[in-house]
Design a protein around this motif. Structure first.
Motif, mmCIF file in Angstrom:
data_model
loop_
_atom_site.group_PDB
_atom_site.id
_atom_site.type_symbol
_atom_site.label_atom_id
_atom_site.label_comp_id
_atom_site.label_asym_id
_atom_site.label_seq_id
_atom_site.Cartn_x
_atom_site.Cartn_y
_atom_site.Cartn_z
ATOM 1 N N ALA A 1 0.831 -1.205 0.000
ATOM 2 C CA ALA A 1 0.000 0.000 0.000
ATOM 3 C C ALA A 1 0.868 1.259 0.000
ATOM 4 C CB ALA A 1 -0.926 -0.010 1.210
ATOM 5 N N LEU A 2 1.945 1.215 0.777
ATOM 6 C CA LEU A 2 2.870 2.349 0.821
ATOM 7 C C LEU A 2 3.526 2.563 -0.539
ATOM 8 C CD1 LEU A 2 4.404 4.432 2.624
ATOM 9 C CD2 LEU A 2 6.105 2.646 3.010
ATOM 10 N N LEU A 3 3.971 1.470 -1.175
ATOM 11 C CA LEU A 3 4.586 1.566 -2.492
ATOM 12 C C LEU A 3 3.593 2.089 -3.525
ATOM 13 C CD1 LEU A 3 6.744 -1.703 -2.802
ATOM 14 C CD2 LEU A 3 7.560 0.638 -2.571
ATOM 15 N N ALA A 4 2.365 1.548 -3.473
ATOM 16 C CA ALA A 4 1.358 1.974 -4.450
ATOM 17 C C ALA A 4 1.105 3.473 -4.352
ATOM 18 C CB ALA A 4 0.063 1.199 -4.236
ATOM 19 N N GLU A 5 1.014 3.996 -3.139
ATOM 20 C CA GLU A 5 0.761 5.426 -2.960
ATOM 21 C C GLU A 5 1.907 6.267 -3.504
ATOM 22 O OE1 GLU A 5 -0.007 8.699 0.610
ATOM 23 O OE2 GLU A 5 0.264 6.582 1.092
ATOM 24 N N ALA A 6 3.139 5.845 -3.238
ATOM 25 C CA ALA A 6 4.296 6.641 -3.668
ATOM 26 C C ALA A 6 4.573 6.492 -5.158
ATOM 27 C CB ALA A 6 5.525 6.222 -2.867
ATOM 28 N N LEU A 7 4.508 5.272 -5.671
ATOM 29 C CA LEU A 7 4.907 5.025 -7.046
ATOM 30 C C LEU A 7 3.875 5.497 -8.060
ATOM 31 C CD1 LEU A 7 6.476 1.447 -6.628
ATOM 32 C CD2 LEU A 7 7.650 3.662 -6.654
ATOM 33 N N THR A 8 2.594 5.398 -7.727
ATOM 34 C CA THR A 8 1.565 5.841 -8.671
ATOM 35 C C THR A 8 1.561 7.357 -8.829
ATOM 36 O OG1 THR A 8 -0.076 5.814 -6.875
ATOM 37 C CG2 THR A 8 0.042 3.858 -8.294
ATOM 38 N N ARG A 9 2.119 8.071 -7.856
ATOM 39 C CA ARG A 9 2.213 9.529 -7.992
ATOM 40 C C ARG A 9 3.167 9.914 -9.109
ATOM 41 N NH1 ARG A 9 4.032 11.713 -2.482
ATOM 42 N NH2 ARG A 9 3.486 9.755 -1.482
ATOM 43 N N GLN A 10 4.097 9.038 -9.425
ATOM 44 C CA GLN A 10 5.121 9.353 -10.418
ATOM 45 C C GLN A 10 4.853 8.694 -11.774
ATOM 46 O OE1 GLN A 10 7.284 11.405 -9.141
ATOM 47 N NE2 GLN A 10 6.911 11.072 -6.963
ATOM 48 N N ASN A 11 3.836 7.840 -11.870
ATOM 49 C CA ASN A 11 3.601 7.077 -13.094
ATOM 50 C C ASN A 11 2.097 6.964 -13.338
ATOM 51 O OD1 ASN A 11 3.226 4.959 -15.015
ATOM 52 N ND2 ASN A 11 5.219 4.084 -14.494
ATOM 53 N N ASP A 12 1.602 7.706 -14.331
ATOM 54 C CA ASP A 12 0.163 7.715 -14.610
ATOM 55 C C ASP A 12 -0.330 6.356 -15.095
ATOM 56 O OD1 ASP A 12 0.008 10.353 -13.880
ATOM 57 O OD2 ASP A 12 0.148 11.134 -15.930
ATOM 58 N N THR A 13 0.495 5.631 -15.861
ATOM 59 C CA THR A 13 0.094 4.302 -16.338
ATOM 60 C C THR A 13 -0.089 3.352 -15.163
ATOM 61 O OG1 THR A 13 1.323 4.644 -18.400
ATOM 62 C CG2 THR A 13 0.753 2.375 -17.820
ATOM 63 N N LEU A 14 0.819 3.427 -14.220
ATOM 64 C CA LEU A 14 0.707 2.590 -13.025
ATOM 65 C C LEU A 14 -0.527 2.972 -12.225
ATOM 66 C CD1 LEU A 14 2.524 0.372 -11.636
ATOM 67 C CD2 LEU A 14 3.279 2.195 -10.104
ATOM 68 N N LEU A 15 -0.814 4.252 -12.142
ATOM 69 C CA LEU A 15 -1.998 4.717 -11.416
ATOM 70 C C LEU A 15 -3.267 4.187 -12.053
ATOM 71 C CD1 LEU A 15 -3.404 6.470 -9.297
ATOM 72 C CD2 LEU A 15 -3.184 8.417 -10.875
ATOM 73 N N ALA A 16 -3.331 4.248 -13.390
ATOM 74 C CA ALA A 16 -4.522 3.750 -14.085
ATOM 75 C C ALA A 16 -4.717 2.260 -13.837
ATOM 76 C CB ALA A 16 -4.398 4.038 -15.582
ATOM 77 N N ALA A 17 -3.612 1.509 -13.873
ATOM 78 C CA ALA A 17 -3.704 0.065 -13.626
ATOM 79 C C ALA A 17 -4.152 -0.210 -12.200
ATOM 80 C CB ALA A 17 -2.358 -0.598 -13.904
#
Length: 649
Positions: A182-198
């Motif tokens: 959950a911590l990784l998802a919050e931090a990493l999706t802020r920097q990658n829109d494709t990851l956020l969409a997934a």
């Protein structure tokens, strides 16, 4: 087969524990059998006698270890701000870095300076929060400070237990741990829109493997900064950090068969006084007997292997080596083809200067030679004709004094430390001195125009002369002549009409001529020599500068003062008296932040008064902010030289 390498910088504010961490890493990798002590002067990287006595790192040192098949060249750098120039030279050759932060003191002024430089140079960086076993250690406070004061996306890589006690432990998180994911998802999706969409479409699609892969990619792209915790003294947390080095930071093999390209990042003197240059190879392979400069060949090479320097026939891409035989080499020089683009200095220039005088008159010549050696090792010392040197602070002055006594047997005294100013041309002007003119003792014609340039632009040199007027029998080509003239201009600008370095200007050569036995009557005479152009250039340039006029400018600092709210009035009063334009920027709970611009010469006085004004709770950060016209009397010309500005063609 090329070996995998990682050139790693260990950086920190002074006393955060970076040298101790280096010792612990060497011990964990089996390079040393016993961990050295900074206090006892037994560490591997603090090899100078002065470093051992003072317990601080003064010069960068390189040692190597092997982690999971990767050769890690560890570069331990100074932490004291007086030696920031040494750090600056290292940053350009790093693949990655570890910034050490104390779990007790937290983010300190030098930590911020280093992180800004690393991000500007795009160096992937991990953070190691050290001293979790010390009373007063606070994980959450340090993480908040990293996020707010360093302005980075920090990702803690595990949990701490019993922090602040001798039994403090660090447990790394696994990617399949729900809380860590959950911590990784919050931090990493802020920097990658494709990851956020997934993640929004199907949270389960972000597998542990994909999250780990994205963490590695974003770390190497300097988008996120993993944070490890531990204690260099006890060894806690060091193993996870070592694993993180080779997984998260970029490891390469370089191109050993490509074109030779390397950079000299530090220089020392060998036992016989010979110059020894440290090179980082970016491409190709450099061999013994290879020609590096026009008249110089590499006579010997050593590479770091297993914590020791061993002789080698070559140094390859990705490796760091010591080179012998290059008497004319300077820090920053390229070996072979030019290295990756220079992004400029990430740190402030020295703003202080002082004249060094030998206590015994018979040592004056030896002092000059010794200062030249020290300038080879630290170009920003920038020795002037009168023995003046540029300085960052009083500690550096003490180190120079001790080094001259210990290494050269010369006892010296420093004259009063003064502020280094610069001069800027006030307007455009030009001067021409003609061949065979009454006031011209040299066999050359030179005309130069000086134009003011934007603040911070340094010096540019241009040629606007007919190629037929260039003495090609001396310089072989117009480009070679332009390069030599640029050097002469740079040397002449070291001292302007008021005695300071002249900067922020464009110098253009508008007239050129030479003497020859078979030339037309106006140019007929003995053949001109290179010395005629070298000696006439400062004469013409001084005439142009006197016509243009110069403005003397003093260095100014951007100061940020964090003080208890009830002391704001008193601090603002002192700032105003010292010549600062201070303003209240923010209030957080019971603390207030004041921003202001202050002459560099006044910063030490503010630093001395702040503890009494704030009951010892004030925190001062000062950053170089350029130069501004001085309101003080014009400074004496012999105080100290300013560092050379860049000269472009």
């Amino acid at each position: 087969m090329p070996r995998k390498t990682l050139n790693l910088g260990i950086l920190a504010h002074v006393d955060a524990g970076k040298t101790t961490l280096t010792e612990r890493l060497l011990y964990a990798a089996g390079v040393i059998d016993e961990i050295g002590s900074v206090d006892a002067g037994t560490t591997q990287t603090d090899s100078l006698d002065l470093e051992r006595r003072r317990g601080i790192t003064i010069r960068s040192a390189v040692v190597s270890l092997v982690v999971d098949g990767v050769t890690v060249n560890l570069i331990d750098t100074p932490g004291h701000p007086d030696f920031i120039a040494e750090v600056e030279r290292v940053l350009s050759i790093l693949d990655g870095a570890v910034v050490v932060v104390s779990a007790v003191e937290g983010v300190q002024p030098q930590t911020r300076v280093l992180m800004r430089a690393l991000r500007r140079l795009h160096v992937p960086t991990l953070l190691f929060v050290n001293k979790i076993d010390r009373p007063g250690a606070d994980r959450d406070r340090v993480l908040r400070a990293i996020a707010s004061r360093l302005a980075v996306t920090a990702i803690p890589m595990g949990a701490t237990h019993d922090i602040g006690t001798r039994s403090a432990r660090f447990t790394p998180w696994h990617t399949d741990d729900p809380a860590f994911r959950a911590l990784l998802a919050e931090a990493l999706t802020r920097q990658n829109d494709t990851l956020l969409a997934a993640y929004v479409a199907d949270e389960a699609s972000l597998t542990a493997a994909r999250m780990r892969e994205e963490l590695v990619a974003q770390t190497r792209s300097v988008l996120v900064h993993p944070v490890f915790f531990g204690s260099a003294i006890t060894g806690e947390g060091v193993a996870p950090l070592m694993a993180g080095l080779v997984e998260l930071l970029p490891v390469g093999t370089g191109g050993p068969d490509g074109p030779v390209s390397g950079r000299i990042f530090t220089i020392e003197r060998g036992p016989s006084g010979e110059k020894v240059a440290y090179v980082r190879m970016f491409s190709g392979t450099l061999h013994v007997r290879d020609r590096v400069r026009d008249d110089e060949k590499v006579t010997a090479i050593s590479v770091s292997d297993g914590g020791r320097w061993v002789r080698s026939r070559s140094v390859r891409a990705g490796e760091i080596g010591k080179l012998w035989g290059l008497a004319g080499i300077r820090i920053g020089d390229s070996v072979g083809q030019p290295c990756k683009e220079d992004v400029g200095t990430p740190f402030a220039p020295p703003t202080l200067g002082a004249v060094i005088a030998a206590r015994r008159p018979q040592d004056r010549h030896a002092l000059r030679i010794a200062l030249t050696h020290l300038a080879d090792q630290d170009p920003l010392i920038n020795v002037g004709q009168d023995g003046a040197v540029s300085l960052y602070g009083e500690v550096q002055k003490e180190v120079i004094q001790a080094t001259l006594k210990d290494d050269y047997g010369i006892e010296v005294d420093f004259h009063e430390t003064t502020t280094i100013c610069v001069e800027r041309p006030a307007r455009t002007a030009e001067a021409v001195v003609l061949l065979h003119g009454e006031s011209n003792p040299y066999l050359a014609t030179i005309g130069l125009r000086v134009d003011p340039a934007p603040e911070g632009s340094g010096v540019e040199f241009h040629m606007r002369v007919d190629a037929r007027d260039v003495p090609l029998y001396i310089f072989k080509s117009v480009d070679a002549f332009a390069g030599v003239m640029a050097q002469h201009v740079r040397q002449a600008l070291r001292e302007g009409p008021a005695g300071w370095q002249v900067t922020d200007c464009t110098v253009t050569m508008i007239r050129c001529g030479y003497s020859s036995p078979d030339g037309p009557p106006t140019t007929r005479g003995p053949l001109s020599t290179a010395a005629d152009f070298r000696k006439l250039t400062p004469v013409v340039l001084r005439q142009a500068l006197e016509l243009a006029g110069t403005v003397v400018c003093e260095p100014v600092m951007h100061v940020r003062v964090e003080v208890p709210a009830e002391t704001v009035g008193a601090v603002l009063t002192v700032l105003a008296r010292l010549g600062a334009a201070g303003s209240l920027r923010a209030v957080q709970r019971d603390l207030s932040t004041i921003d202001g611009m202050l002459p560099a010469a006044r910063v030490p006085e503010l630093r001395r008064q702040l503890p009494e004004l704030t009951g010892g709770e004030g925190v001062l950060e000062a950053e170089f902010a350029g130069y501004r016209p001085t309101r003080r009397p014009r400074p004496a010309s012999s105080a100290a030289p300013a560092p050379d500005p860049p000269v472009g063609l």
